[in-house]
Motif scaffolding. Sequence first.
Motif, short mmCIF file in Angstrom:
data_model
loop_
_atom_site.label_atom_id
_atom_site.label_comp_id
_atom_site.label_asym_id
_atom_site.label_seq_id
_atom_site.Cartn_x
_atom_site.Cartn_y
_atom_site.Cartn_z
N PRO A 102 0.83 -1.21 0.00
CA PRO A 102 0.00 0.00 0.00
C PRO A 102 0.86 1.25 0.00
CG PRO A 102 -0.85 -1.59 1.56
CD PRO A 102 0.46 -2.13 1.08
N ALA A 103 0.24 2.38 -0.34
CA ALA A 103 0.97 3.62 -0.59
C ALA A 103 1.43 4.25 0.70
CB ALA A 103 0.10 4.59 -1.38
N CYS A 104 2.53 3.75 1.24
CA CYS A 104 3.25 4.39 2.34
C CYS A 104 2.40 4.65 3.55
CB CYS A 104 3.89 5.70 1.87
SG CYS A 104 5.09 5.47 0.57
N ARG A 105 1.45 3.79 3.90
CA ARG A 105 0.62 3.99 5.09
C ARG A 105 1.24 3.27 6.27
NH1 ARG A 105 -4.31 6.19 4.55
NH2 ARG A 105 -5.13 6.47 2.46
N PRO A 106 1.33 3.90 7.42
CA PRO A 106 1.88 3.25 8.59
C PRO A 106 0.92 2.19 9.11
CG PRO A 106 1.03 5.38 9.19
CD PRO A 106 0.90 5.28 7.70
N THR A 107 1.44 1.31 9.93
CA THR A 107 0.61 0.24 10.49
C THR A 107 -0.22 0.70 11.67
OG1 THR A 107 2.45 -0.43 11.88
CG2 THR A 107 2.26 -1.49 9.74
N SER A 108 0.07 1.87 12.28
CA SER A 108 -0.70 2.35 13.44
C SER A 108 -2.02 2.95 12.98
CB SER A 108 0.11 3.39 14.22
OG SER A 108 0.35 4.51 13.41
N ALA A 109 -2.90 3.24 13.98
CA ALA A 109 -4.20 3.79 13.65
C ALA A 109 -4.08 5.22 13.13
CB ALA A 109 -5.11 3.75 14.88
N LEU A 110 -3.07 5.99 13.54
CA LEU A 110 -2.89 7.36 13.13
C LEU A 110 -1.93 7.43 11.95
CD1 LEU A 110 -2.56 9.08 16.59
CD2 LEU A 110 -4.57 8.99 15.13
N HIS A 111 -2.30 8.19 10.90
CA HIS A 111 -1.43 8.36 9.74
C HIS A 111 -0.33 9.35 10.08
CE1 HIS A 111 -4.40 6.09 7.69
NE2 HIS A 111 -5.32 7.04 7.70
N VAL A 112 0.88 9.08 9.59
CA VAL A 112 2.03 9.93 9.89
C VAL A 112 2.69 10.44 8.62
CG1 VAL A 112 2.51 8.91 12.11
CG2 VAL A 112 3.44 7.85 10.07
N ASP A 113 1.98 10.44 7.54
CA ASP A 113 2.47 11.01 6.29
C ASP A 113 1.44 12.01 5.82
OD1 ASP A 113 3.44 11.68 3.80
OD2 ASP A 113 4.11 9.63 3.36
N ILE A 114 1.85 13.26 5.69
CA ILE A 114 0.91 14.30 5.29
C ILE A 114 0.40 14.09 3.89
CG2 ILE A 114 2.69 15.85 4.39
CD1 ILE A 114 1.08 18.16 5.59
N GLY A 115 1.14 13.30 3.09
CA GLY A 115 0.67 13.02 1.74
C GLY A 115 -0.62 12.24 1.71
N ASP A 116 -0.94 11.53 2.78
CA ASP A 116 -2.21 10.80 2.83
C ASP A 116 -3.42 11.71 2.83
OD1 ASP A 116 -0.85 8.39 2.84
OD2 ASP A 116 -0.70 8.36 5.03
N PHE A 117 -3.21 13.00 3.16
CA PHE A 117 -4.33 13.94 3.28
C PHE A 117 -4.31 14.99 2.19
CE2 PHE A 117 -2.94 12.52 7.46
CZ PHE A 117 -4.07 11.87 7.90
N VAL A 118 -3.35 14.90 1.24
CA VAL A 118 -3.25 15.87 0.15
C VAL A 118 -3.65 15.16 -1.13
CG1 VAL A 118 -1.73 17.39 -1.15
CG2 VAL A 118 -1.44 17.15 1.32
N ASP A 119 -4.74 15.60 -1.71
CA ASP A 119 -5.24 15.03 -2.95
C ASP A 119 -4.92 15.98 -4.09
OD1 ASP A 119 -6.51 13.67 -4.92
OD2 ASP A 119 -8.55 13.86 -4.09
N SER A 120 -4.15 15.48 -5.06
CA SER A 120 -3.73 16.33 -6.17
C SER A 120 -4.90 16.75 -7.04
CB SER A 120 -2.68 15.60 -7.02
OG SER A 120 -3.23 14.38 -7.52
N CYS A 121 -6.00 16.02 -6.98
CA CYS A 121 -7.16 16.35 -7.80
C CYS A 121 -8.08 17.38 -7.14
CB CYS A 121 -7.96 15.09 -8.12
SG CYS A 121 -7.04 13.86 -9.08
N SER A 122 -7.84 17.69 -5.85
CA SER A 122 -8.70 18.63 -5.13
C SER A 122 -8.09 20.02 -5.18
CB SER A 122 -8.87 18.20 -3.67
OG SER A 122 -9.45 16.92 -3.61
N SER A 123 -8.93 21.00 -4.95
CA SER A 123 -8.45 22.38 -4.93
C SER A 123 -7.67 22.65 -3.65
CB SER A 123 -9.63 23.34 -5.05
OG SER A 123 -10.49 23.20 -3.93
N GLU A 124 -6.96 23.77 -3.66
CA GLU A 124 -6.17 24.12 -2.49
C GLU A 124 -7.06 24.40 -1.28
OE1 GLU A 124 -3.62 27.29 -3.47
OE2 GLU A 124 -2.41 26.18 -4.91
N ASP A 125 -8.21 25.01 -1.52
CA ASP A 125 -9.12 25.29 -0.40
C ASP A 125 -9.67 24.00 0.22
OD1 ASP A 125 -8.75 27.98 -0.78
OD2 ASP A 125 -10.55 28.22 -2.04
N ASP A 126 -9.98 23.02 -0.63
CA ASP A 126 -10.49 21.75 -0.09
C ASP A 126 -9.42 21.02 0.71
OD1 ASP A 126 -12.87 22.30 -1.29
OD2 ASP A 126 -12.48 21.05 -3.07
N VAL A 127 -8.18 21.04 0.17
CA VAL A 127 -7.09 20.39 0.90
C VAL A 127 -6.82 21.11 2.22
CG1 VAL A 127 -4.65 19.80 0.82
CG2 VAL A 127 -6.06 19.49 -1.21
#
Length: 750
Positions: A102-127
């Motif tokens: 999987p795409a760089c997701r940690p095994t813990s319940a909390l994500h520790v990569d900010i890339g998991d929350f940045v969608d290139s298809c979304s606008s800057e305001d949505d991100v």
Amino acid sequence: MGRPEQRQRKRKQAAESCQKIDSLFAPAAKRSAKEKDSGDCRGTGSSTAVESHGKEPVTQSEGSGASDVCQVEAASLPVDSDPSGGSDDPQVATPDGDRPAPACRPTSALHVDIGDFVDSCSSEDDVGHALRNLPSEQKYALLRKHSQPSKEFKFPTTYMGGCNRSFRQVWLHDHPWMAYSGKLDGGFCIPCALFPAGGRYGKSGKFLTRPFRKWNKKSEQCGGHEKLPYHGESMKMADDFVRQFENPETQLPNRMDEKRAANIEQNRSIVKVITEAVLYCGRQCLALRGDHEDIAGAGNPGNLIALLKLLARHNDILRQHLESPAMRNAKYISHRTQDEIIEVLGQHMILKDIVDEIKQARFYAILADEITSHNHEYLALCVRFVAADNTVREDFLAFLKLDRITGEEIAATIIKFLNDHGIPLAGMRGQGYDGAANMSSDRVGVQKRIRDLAPHATYVHCHCHSLNLVITKSCALPEIRNVTDKLQHCCRFFLNSPKRGGALQLIVNANVTDTQKRKPLLDLCRTRWAERHTAYQHFYQAYTFIVQTLEMIGYGRHTDKYGDKYGQWDTGNKSEAQQILASITHSGFIVGFMCIYNYLSHLSGITVKLQKRSLDIVQAYGMILEIKEAYARERQDVETQFHKLYQQCERMAEVVGNPITMPRITGRQQHRSNQASSTPEEYYRKAIANEFLDHLISALEDRFSRPALQCVHRKLARYAAEYVLKATFEKLPYEKSGRAFQKRGDTWCE
């Protein structure tokens, strides 16, 4: 086409051919030591791209998917995301590379990569909105536990500026605010991304909502970002967030909650003191309000505020509240607040506890009497029951306002009160009222209407009220009525005038010591005849001094012995004193008063005993029988007993200088006794003692007849026996034995 263009075209073709070859061997790519030690520019790499005509370079992660980049990271070395362990390490791809992780997701319940929350298809305001609304735990994880590449990690390369370039490990050390996203192969400023100054993001969005990838412009853009004003504000907000998250007690909401909790605790302590003061005044029967209910004002503030001012001397919190309250409209001492406190104490605490005890006791009896106050009719309702500790309780419930005093209205009011408070009518076993028709009638009275709903609620006429009616009927004899009227006139003569009362007190003090706490005379109670015995006792003990005072007022005597302080009196006082003196020194008054004082003394003790809360029907039944037997013995031996009483009357008459004589006997008399007698003793025995005793015995028999008492006693005993027997025969194993036992119990109850 010139030479520069030809060279550029060749480089582009070479880069495309390298990219195709590297895509096949990217998981097993090997680099030379020279490539590892190179800085920004690299000849080959695991993932390359071409910068075309000044546009944003396209990386492998953007073109062919983020899974290839993750495979490159996993194939090289794992990411050091958490120094403590591998809970945050990304999953490693399989050796053959066919099924990437999987795409760089940690095994813990909390994500520790900010890339998991940045969608290139979304606008800057949505991100930005998504980043701002992350949970506090997720924000703290991104700030403190973001994935960090290891020192041996080989970053993906991108062709730009004439060579292949990539992110460098040293940049994380040079710029502590920067975090590398392995998923997006770019740098982020997490403080600015999570806590943008003013809640808005910049136009370009680099480092915030878009990753930084222009490796050839690192110095320019990183340095420029650090100098931006909002970067410093975001860093400060991030530091405050981390500090408050690690120390919850320092958080502003928690501080506000602590302040609020402290205010609540202080207000509760203040209200508690005020409530206890109201309760104290209520228990001591003290009025709460005064003329000027002001803490600092003059005048009488009332018992409640005066008590609070006294308590404030020893309570700093209360003193500060009274002197300078936090809110001017929240002192909790207004008359409305006092009424609310009384309502809460009475209805929601005291009455609730009593009702709960009644429900626990199951069986109870009600006592009610109607009263008039300020031209309004009220019903005083009380309850009597056996508490859990086997003590008889008799508690007041409420004053119920009545629109009318008919039996229907009173019964409906009682039933409504019991239903509103959840007191079951099935548990009522007794009713106690006076003998008025609207209460005691067997057709339309209160007791009949309640018995229709509660058949076991036996009606009992109040014994104290019945005893009062006995005395009232007995004192209706002409000779006894005349004595009580003259006695009432004498008492009011002294009690209604401070000067006349002072003259009597002067003579009493001159003849008797230690009389400061005892009044010479008491007014006769107008309603409770049984309470008059104390007034009779005072009059009997002060009789000689009363006669001397009347002689001093009416005739000016005894001034040489007691002085002339009260020697001057007007004609009206003299005339009235002479009239009272003649009436209370008359032979008929002396004998009649001694008969009342002697014969009614038997009822003084039972009057108090019948009002005890712990008294039951059996004890009351026995007391009434004892009184009836005592009067019967008195009537049988009336000659001997009255002789002793007559000797005492002669001593009283001798002290006042007026011997006992009997009136003239005529052949026909309609307005007074005309008993044929040879001596005054015989005359007064026949005219007063015999008549008075006969009336007492007759009235007692009418009100407390043996069949009536036995009937009430049998009903109540039957209910008690049925309850005990039911609880007993239900435990018997055989139905026949239980029925036989119940039949025998019915016989016992009869």
